[in-house]
Scaffold this motif. Structure first.
Motif, PDB file in Angstrom:
ATOM      1  N   GLU A  23       0.829  -1.206   0.000  1.00 21.26           N
ATOM      2  CA  GLU A  23       0.000   0.000   0.000  1.00 21.26           C
ATOM      3  C   GLU A  23       0.864   1.257   0.000  1.00 21.26           C
ATOM      4  O   GLU A  23       0.619   2.201  -0.765  1.00 21.26           O
ATOM      5  N   ALA A  24       1.886   1.276   0.834  1.00 24.89           N
ATOM      6  CA  ALA A  24       2.778   2.435   0.901  1.00 24.89           C
ATOM      7  C   ALA A  24       3.522   2.629  -0.418  1.00 24.89           C
ATOM      8  O   ALA A  24       3.644   3.757  -0.915  1.00 24.89           O
ATOM      9  N   ASN A  25       4.010   1.557  -0.999  1.00 29.71           N
ATOM     10  CA  ASN A  25       4.721   1.658  -2.275  1.00 29.71           C
ATOM     11  C   ASN A  25       3.796   2.145  -3.385  1.00 29.71           C
ATOM     12  O   ASN A  25       4.210   2.914  -4.257  1.00 29.71           O
ATOM     13  N   GLY A  26       2.543   1.714  -3.343  1.00 32.54           N
ATOM     14  CA  GLY A  26       1.572   2.180  -4.323  1.00 32.54           C
ATOM     15  C   GLY A  26       1.350   3.679  -4.210  1.00 32.54           C
ATOM     16  O   GLY A  26       1.256   4.383  -5.223  1.00 32.54           O
ATOM     17  N   ARG A  27       1.259   4.172  -2.994  1.00 34.99           N
ATOM     18  CA  ARG A  27       1.101   5.616  -2.796  1.00 34.99           C
ATOM     19  C   ARG A  27       2.305   6.377  -3.337  1.00 34.99           C
ATOM     20  O   ARG A  27       2.150   7.415  -3.997  1.00 34.99           O
ATOM     21  N   ILE A  28       3.482   5.880  -3.057  1.00 28.37           N
ATOM     22  CA  ILE A  28       4.702   6.539  -3.540  1.00 28.37           C
ATOM     23  C   ILE A  28       4.737   6.531  -5.061  1.00 28.37           C
ATOM     24  O   ILE A  28       5.047   7.539  -5.699  1.00 28.37           O
ATOM     25  N   ARG A  29       4.392   5.407  -5.658  1.00 36.00           N
ATOM     26  CA  ARG A  29       4.398   5.290  -7.124  1.00 36.00           C
ATOM     27  C   ARG A  29       3.370   6.243  -7.741  1.00 36.00           C
ATOM     28  O   ARG A  29       3.669   6.961  -8.696  1.00 36.00           O
ATOM     29  N   ARG A  30       2.151   6.277  -7.180  1.00 37.58           N
ATOM     30  CA  ARG A  30       1.122   7.176  -7.714  1.00 37.58           C
ATOM     31  C   ARG A  30       1.515   8.635  -7.537  1.00 37.58           C
ATOM     32  O   ARG A  30       1.247   9.465  -8.419  1.00 37.58           O
ATOM     33  N   SER A  31       2.152   8.960  -6.423  1.00 46.37           N
ATOM     34  CA  SER A  31       2.607  10.342  -6.216  1.00 46.37           C
ATOM     35  C   SER A  31       3.630  10.730  -7.268  1.00 46.37           C
ATOM     36  O   SER A  31       3.592  11.836  -7.814  1.00 46.37           O
ATOM     37  N   GLY A  32       4.549   9.833  -7.562  1.00 45.69           N
ATOM     38  CA  GLY A  32       5.556  10.096  -8.587  1.00 45.69           C
ATOM     39  C   GLY A  32       4.929  10.260  -9.954  1.00 45.69           C
ATOM     40  O   GLY A  32       5.319  11.139 -10.726  1.00 45.69           O
ATOM     41  N   GLN A  33       3.932   9.435 -10.257  1.00 42.48           N
ATOM     42  CA  GLN A  33       3.250   9.544 -11.548  1.00 42.48           C
ATOM     43  C   GLN A  33       2.494  10.871 -11.642  1.00 42.48           C
ATOM     44  O   GLN A  33       2.491  11.506 -12.699  1.00 42.48           O
ATOM     45  N   TRP A  34       1.861  11.279 -10.561  1.00 40.04           N
ATOM     46  CA  TRP A  34       1.155  12.558 -10.556  1.00 40.04           C
ATOM     47  C   TRP A  34       2.142  13.693 -10.809  1.00 40.04           C
ATOM     48  O   TRP A  34       1.888  14.573 -11.626  1.00 40.04           O
ATOM     49  N   TYR A  35       3.284  13.656 -10.105  1.00 45.05           N
ATOM     50  CA  TYR A  35       4.272  14.712 -10.261  1.00 45.05           C
ATOM     51  C   TYR A  35       4.847  14.721 -11.673  1.00 45.05           C
ATOM     52  O   TYR A  35       5.085  15.786 -12.244  1.00 45.05           O
ATOM     53  N   ASP A  36       5.052  13.557 -12.262  1.00 43.84           N
ATOM     54  CA  ASP A  36       5.512  13.497 -13.653  1.00 43.84           C
ATOM     55  C   ASP A  36       4.513  14.201 -14.564  1.00 43.84           C
ATOM     56  O   ASP A  36       4.902  14.924 -15.487  1.00 43.84           O
ATOM     57  N   GLY A  37       3.224  14.002 -14.312  1.00 39.85           N
ATOM     58  CA  GLY A  37       2.192  14.666 -15.097  1.00 39.85           C
ATOM     59  C   GLY A  37       2.228  16.175 -14.927  1.00 39.85           C
ATOM     60  O   GLY A  37       2.048  16.925 -15.897  1.00 39.85           O
ATOM     61  N   VAL A  38       2.461  16.638 -13.707  1.00 41.12           N
ATOM     62  CA  VAL A  38       2.562  18.071 -13.448  1.00 41.12           C
ATOM     63  C   VAL A  38       3.737  18.654 -14.230  1.00 41.12           C
ATOM     64  O   VAL A  38       3.620  19.710 -14.862  1.00 41.12           O
ATOM     65  N   ARG A  39       4.864  17.957 -14.209  1.00 39.32           N
ATOM     66  CA  ARG A  39       6.036  18.446 -14.948  1.00 39.32           C
ATOM     67  C   ARG A  39       5.786  18.465 -16.441  1.00 39.32           C
ATOM     68  O   ARG A  39       6.174  19.402 -17.137  1.00 39.32           O
ATOM     69  N   GLU A  40       5.104  17.433 -16.966  1.00 34.91           N
ATOM     70  CA  GLU A  40       4.796  17.397 -18.395  1.00 34.91           C
ATOM     71  C   GLU A  40       3.872  18.555 -18.772  1.00 34.91           C
ATOM     72  O   GLU A  40       4.068  19.199 -19.804  1.00 34.91           O
ATOM     73  N   ASP A  41       2.859  18.805 -17.937  1.00 30.70           N
ATOM     74  CA  ASP A  41       1.950  19.928 -18.196  1.00 30.70           C
ATOM     75  C   ASP A  41       2.716  21.251 -18.180  1.00 30.70           C
ATOM     76  O   ASP A  41       2.486  22.111 -19.033  1.00 30.70           O
TER      77      ASP A  41
END
Length: 49
Positions: A23-41
């Protein structure tokens, strides 16, 4: 994190810890994916006027 009890089966305690870690690793992975999207935007200029 649930505490481990003296009379608790070690396999049960391991299963609980593995679930918590997944569960913790999933949160970290999703947070990283969200941040990648912010950077792409930001790179595309999304949100700028």
């Amino acid at each position: 994190m649930r505490p481990v009890h003296v009379d608790q089966d070690a396999r049960e305690a391991l299963a609980v810890r593995e679930g918590e870690l997944a569960e913790a690793n999933g949160r970290i992975r999703r947070s990283g994916q969200w941040y990648d999207g912010v950077r792409e935007d930001a790179a595309r200029g999304v949100g700028e006027k």
